[in-house]
Design a protein around this motif. Structure first.
Motif, mmCIF file in Angstrom:
data_model
loop_
_atom_site.group_PDB
_atom_site.id
_atom_site.type_symbol
_atom_site.label_atom_id
_atom_site.label_comp_id
_atom_site.label_asym_id
_atom_site.label_seq_id
_atom_site.Cartn_x
_atom_site.Cartn_y
_atom_site.Cartn_z
ATOM 1 N N LEU A 122 0.831 -1.196 0.000
ATOM 2 C CA LEU A 122 0.000 0.000 0.000
ATOM 3 C C LEU A 122 0.871 1.254 0.000
ATOM 4 O O LEU A 122 0.676 2.162 -0.809
ATOM 5 C CB LEU A 122 -0.906 0.001 1.239
ATOM 6 N N ALA A 123 1.865 1.288 0.908
ATOM 7 C CA ALA A 123 2.712 2.479 1.029
ATOM 8 C C ALA A 123 3.496 2.730 -0.256
ATOM 9 O O ALA A 123 3.539 3.858 -0.761
ATOM 10 C CB ALA A 123 3.666 2.315 2.202
ATOM 11 N N LEU A 124 4.091 1.702 -0.811
ATOM 12 C CA LEU A 124 4.893 1.888 -2.017
ATOM 13 C C LEU A 124 4.009 2.303 -3.191
ATOM 14 O O LEU A 124 4.388 3.148 -3.999
ATOM 15 C CB LEU A 124 5.677 0.607 -2.326
ATOM 16 N N ALA A 125 2.809 1.735 -3.274
ATOM 17 C CA ALA A 125 1.909 2.127 -4.354
ATOM 18 C C ALA A 125 1.474 3.578 -4.197
ATOM 19 O O ALA A 125 1.332 4.304 -5.184
ATOM 20 C CB ALA A 125 0.681 1.214 -4.368
ATOM 21 N N GLN A 126 1.280 4.019 -2.963
ATOM 22 C CA GLN A 126 0.901 5.412 -2.741
ATOM 23 C C GLN A 126 2.020 6.349 -3.164
ATOM 24 O O GLN A 126 1.764 7.461 -3.625
ATOM 25 C CB GLN A 126 0.554 5.659 -1.266
ATOM 26 N N ILE A 127 3.256 5.911 -3.026
ATOM 27 C CA ILE A 127 4.374 6.735 -3.499
ATOM 28 C C ILE A 127 4.303 6.854 -5.019
ATOM 29 O O ILE A 127 4.488 7.937 -5.584
ATOM 30 C CB ILE A 127 5.723 6.137 -3.043
ATOM 31 N N VAL B 267 5.269 11.695 1.484
ATOM 32 C CA VAL B 267 6.154 11.686 2.657
ATOM 33 C C VAL B 267 5.802 10.595 3.655
ATOM 34 O O VAL B 267 6.645 9.800 4.066
ATOM 35 C CB VAL B 267 6.113 13.079 3.355
ATOM 36 N N ILE B 268 4.528 10.553 4.028
ATOM 37 C CA ILE B 268 4.177 9.617 5.079
ATOM 38 C C ILE B 268 4.373 8.174 4.616
ATOM 39 O O ILE B 268 4.797 7.314 5.394
ATOM 40 C CB ILE B 268 2.739 9.879 5.553
#
Lengths: 323, 291, 423
Positions: A122-127, B267-268
């Motif tokens: 999720l985090a990497l895709a949001q980047i 960022v987060i």
């Protein structure tokens, strides 16, 4: 039923699917059903690719839209920057970019499991989404990428609604065949082994990290191809194509249809498309509850039909046969 | 950056972190106890804020809302756990999926009942002023939020370590099956835990409303996204994990957004990715033995 | 039956070893059902062009998602206008088809295709977010469907651009709202001409925000003004304190802001709680910063903010007074800028149809009739710029004041007949 009969049925069904615009023209004079089916098939390819991870390899990814979006952008940008509309170039670019991105992200995520894998994807895709949203010079930023070129195969212009549909349908059939073949291959079975008991697979000498990475890259590439098809269809790429909403949508599709099966993502995309496109026109305008309906359907499936539509279908078939 | 600026931004980061802690505490509790990532947590947070809106409209009192909204959410949680979640006891992934469906329903119903306009909640009189600190004037409410968050952390810590219910929860976290075998009514325990998690989400909805606002979309951003980030980064399922996570994410998000404006959106998530890559189970997380 | 047992076992575990007939049947019947359903649900309609026959109007608005209230606002305006005109435009009874884009571009693009292919609407209206307007521009242009934009303000939609990037104008596309240039450049020009030359910028970091900030800066530069820096929070940012703190710690007291909706509310509340008014900072902005939806929540906190827009509730002309009164009679609400945008659109369409006598069979005549409309609307005189199809409208300089217990935008000045440059 013999293999020959079974394969004949599949071939006939595939042919019918691919030629749908032509034989449906009689009773479906507008192109609406064609475009609806086209979009459902694109979702089906996307869901099939996610199912490789969620259903077969046991890797619940909530960031799969990153590859869908990457493929869509790559197809559009490659066409514009390289001044060509040739399908092999743009589709190839989409597959390549998605594969590379999946490799890079895959290396990072492949050693995580469960909820941590979910959050990391999720985090990497949001980047990736943030880059798509902010990098206006390349992706068009929040306004999206307009003017995606028409898909051309040599001199053949595939941008008409019917031919775009054929392109999507043929790709879908190929994708389904790939997934089907994969499931029966040693690779496919090894993936299931990794899902069921990774420790034992490692004890048996399998490089489980390499297996998962391969699955991840394959799934990402396929999602990128689905993204490119979406770009050809709407001739536009929006930053949301790489967003969380799109990832969740694919996830819901896989689960409602039945994870780990071939028919599951396909049935799921039919159901989700139905709920999204058709149900709102059935409700009075004051009652905008399509999300709630999707939610209730989802809850019902989880409680009573965990194997999804395919499981339901199977169960019904078994009941019928045992009479 | 001058010292005054850094000081003020540090206060911003700390108060933001306090809000994140209040928001994430319920999610952490439910996961720690029941191994369920309640993806309807953001929807509960949103519902708490909207209920507070109505309570304030009817009674004019923010303080009554602070009591009633969590109560309402707690009752909702008490209803949901036995009816929906209990059937899926032991099927953790399925429980998570069910909460996804729940959140879709709750958010849509909120839109139907309260409308889809952007709303807001004012800080209560008494806390709506500003005081002069280093660097200038600073809103009292944000200082209150820091105090409230700290108090909540202390209360939860005391309950967890010093009371019987705390002991039961700690035991349940370690081994729920054994707890059942020892004669504890795990049904009631799980139901109350889920209800408490929901109540905490509702409480966060009220307390955060004067800062984060009340509007469609708040269930995901900031609701669920920030709760998940805090809990996963800090270490799933433990109170100290939630505290650590919010103390890291609060200031990091604040400073990151201001210093790296063009990639503020990312960022987060960059922080999350970094932490998870370096320590896959979160800062204070322990490796859990698969059940 | 080995195959059967094997699949039984596989079924229990949730996967299968091979495609079975059952799965194929289930999957293909589901797909077929999906394909048949729309035809069964909505009967296809033939286009109607002659007078007296029903006029099909398609409206693509957000009814769910973060912009849902804008969609509701616009629907109220449509219903009010049609109710006042006997559900007719000129002599044609109107059939309305609403579609919800839910602020998802792909959904909106699909809905547009449905308007074109299945509903075969005569005119399409709507679209709140600019990315969606850009996304459907080519489809609408290719189908020669007249589309009147109700909100999306992206400059490119009514301009000539290179490679039609990010979008470009079309003879069939009209805009009844504004271009972001129109609400940003004039106030920059106006303020710098009056002597306020240095500004700090604060805007939401997405297309609309950056465009507005850039156009405002161009306006400043025309009179030798300049900007000294910026903060650009992401769209939908939850906590504005860090950004407002940055503003407080720099010397330029005049701040031009672009925020709308929830962002505007958060920004204004932070602005006040961190003491910026007392420290001498002045808030300027594009009109959406202080529109009704924001003012009703922040109330007197916004007092003193100076913004530019093509309308205000307080605008003193007979059409606006009547519009506000009528709206309040039908709904217990004040109209907002979004209702005014839509009202202008439907009124323009009505005027065009009257000129044509209801005959929309000739597309070029229809376009010309729209280009030629000219009438008095709540925002003043309304015409389309023939070169760009963007409205030519007066831009008002407004100041937020609380009077009679209500916080409203009062008109302090006017910049007449602002056009969009078109390039």
């Amino acid at each position: 039923m013999t293999r020959l009969v079974r394969w004949t049925i599949v071939a006939v069904a595939a042919a019918a699917l691919v030629t749908f615009p032509y034989w449906s023209a009689a009773w479906e004079s507008s192109r609406f059903a064609t475009t609806l089916l086209r979009d459902a098939l694109i979702l089906a390819i996307f869901a099939l690719s996610l199912d490789l991870l969620v259903g077969r390899a046991g890797m619940p990814s909530l960031g799969h839209a990153a590859f869908f979006g990457a493929g869509a952008y790559a197809a559009g940008i490659a066409g514009q920057r390289l001044a060509t509309d040739q399908l092999p170039v743009t589709l190839g670019a989409a597959a390549l970019v998605a594969a590379v991105l999946a490799f890079v992200i895959g290396i990072l995520v492949v050693r995580s499991e469960g909820i941590f894998f979910l959050m990391l994807t999720l985090a990497l895709a949001q980047i990736v989404f943030a880059i798509a949203f902010q990098w206006t010079a390349v992706t068009g930023g929040s306004n999206g990428l307009a003017g995606v070129g028409r898909p051309m195969l040599g001199a053949l212009d595939l941008s008409s609604p019917d031919l775009t549909y054929v392109l999507v349908a043929v790709t879908f059939v190929l994708a389904a065949l790939v997934v089907w073949g994969l499931a029966r291959s040693p690779f496919g079975r090894a993936l299931i082994g990794v899902r069921e008991n990774e420790r034992r697979m490692r004890a048996l000498g399998y490089d489980t990290a390499r297996l998962r990475l391969s699955a991840f890259v394959l799934a990402g590439t396929m999602a990128g191809i689905a993204g490119a098809l979406s770009a050809y269809s709407t001739r536009f790429v929006s930053a949301q194509d790489a967003g969380l909403g799109n990832s969740v949508r694919a996830f819901v599709t896989v689960l409602v249809g039945g994870a780990g099966t071939l028919g599951g993502p396909i049935a799921g995309s039919a159901v989700v498309s139905l709920i999204e496109r058709v149900v709102p026109s059935l409700l009075p305008p004051e009652l905008r509850l399509s999300e709630a309906i999707l939610g209730v359907v989802f809850i019902a499936f989880v409680l009573f039909a965990r194997q999804g539509m395919v499981g339901l279908g199977r169960y019904a078939w078994l009941r019928v046969r045992s009479r | 950056m001058s010292f005054e600026l850094v000081f003020q931004q540090a206060l911003n980061g700390l108060s933001f972190g306090a809000l994140l802690f209040i928001l994430a505490s319920g999610l952490s509790l439910v996961f720690g106890m029941m191994d369920v990532v309640n993806l309807a947590h953001g929807a509960f947070y949103m519902l708490g804020a909207y209920v507070a809106l109505s309570v304030v409209q009817l009674t004019g009192s923010f303080w009554i809302a602070i009591v009633l909204a969590p109560l309402a959410l707690g009752l909702l949680g008490l209803a949901i756990e036995p009816v929906l979640l209990r059937r899926l006891r032991g099927r953790h992934l399925d429980q998570v999926l069910l909460t996804i469906g729940l959140s879709l329903v709750i958010v849509d119903v909120i839109g139907q009942l309260w409308g889809r306009e952007v709303r807001s909640l004012a800080a209560p009189p008494g806390l709506d002023g500003s005081v002069t600190l280093i660097g200038g004037v600073y809103p009292v409410y944000r200082l209150f939020v820091i105090a409230f968050g700290a108090a909540l952390a202390i209360v939860m810590s005391v309950v967890y370590r010093r009371t019987k219910i705390g002991r039961l929860i700690r035991a349940g976290v370690e081994d729920a099956q054994m707890l059942g075998a020892l004669g504890v009514d795990t049904n009631r325990l799980f139901a109350s835990t889920f209800a408490t998690g929901a109540a905490l989400a509702g409480l966060a909805g009220v307390i955060a409303a004067p800062v984060f606002g009340v509007q469609p979309g708040m269930d995901t951003d900031p609701g669920l996204l920030y709760s998940l980030v805090v809990v996963v980064v800090g270490g799933l399922g433990t109170l100290s994990g939630a505290v650590a996570g919010s103390l890291l994410i609060g200031p990091a998000d604040t400073f990151g957004k201001v210093l790296f404006q063009d990639v503020a959106l990312a960022v987060i998530f960059a922080i999350v990715a970094l932490v998870l890559l370096l320590k896959p189970t979160g800062l204070l997380g322990r490796i859990r033995i698969a059940r | 039956m080995g195959g059967f047992a094997k699949n039984e076992l596989a079924a229990k575990r949730g996967y299968t070893y091979r495609l079975t007939r059952r799965q194929l049947l289930v999957a293909s019947s589901a797909a077929a059902l999906a394909a048949c359903a729309p035809a069964a649900v909505t009967p296809g309609a033939s286009p109607s062009a002659s007078p007296g026959k029903a006029f099909k109007l398609g409206q693509l608005l957000p009814f769910t998602g973060v912009y849902a209230e804008l969609g509701n606002s616009m629907r109220r305006a449509t219903e009010l206008y049609l109710n006042q005109h006997d559900r007719k435009l000129a002599n044609r009874p109107v059939t309305l088809v609403y579609a919800d884009d839910a602020n998802v571009t792909a959904t909106g693009v699909q809905a547009t295709q449905k308007f074109i292919d299945q509903d075969q609407v005569d005119v399409m209206m709507g679209v709140v977010p600019t990315p969606l307007a850009y996304g459907i521009r080519n489809a609408v242009h290719a189908a020669k469907l007249i589309f009147i934009d109700t909100n999306a303000g992206g400059n490119a939609l009514t301009r000539d651009t290179t490679n039609c990037t990010p979008s470009c104008k079309s003879p069939y596309i009209f805009r009844a709202s504004f271009s972001s240039y129109q609400i940003s450049y004039p106030i920059g020009d106006y303020l710098s001409a009056k002597g306020t030359k240095e500004f700090f910028l604060a805007y939401a970091n997405y297309g609309f925000g950056t465009e507005s900030a850039a156009d405002f800066t161009t306006g400043l530069k025309k009179n030798g003004g300049s900007t000294t820096g910026n903060v650009a929070p992401p769209l939908g940012n939850p906590d504005f304190a860090p950004f407002v703190t940055q503003i407080k710690n720099q010397p330029t007291k005049n701040v031009y802001s672009f925020f709308s909706g929830a962002d505007a509310i958060g920004f204004i509340k932070s602005w006040n709680s961190l003491g910026l008014p007392a420290a001498g900072y002045k808030m300027y902005g594009a009109g959406f910063l202080t529109e009704q939806d924001v003012l009703k929540e922040v109330k007197e906190l916004a007092n003193g903010a100076i913004t530019s827009l093509f309308w205000a509730v307080e605008l003193d002309n007979p059409e606006n007074k009547k519009f506000v009164a009528d709206f309040q009679k039908q709904y217990p609400l004040l109209p907002d800028v979004f209702t005014v945008q839509l009202e202008g659109e439907v009124a323009a369409l009505d005027e065009a149809l009257k000129t044509l006598g209801g005959d929309t069979s000739d597309k070029d005549r229809f376009v010309k009739a729209l280009e030629d409309v000219s009438f008095k609307s709540p925002r003043g005189d309304f015409t389309f710029d023939k070169a760009t199809h963007n409205p030519i409208q007066d831009i008002y300089i407004r100041e937020v004041k609380t009077q009679n217990g209500q916080t409203v935008n009062t008109i302090s000045d006017k910049i007449a007949k602002v056009t969009d440059p078109g390039k």
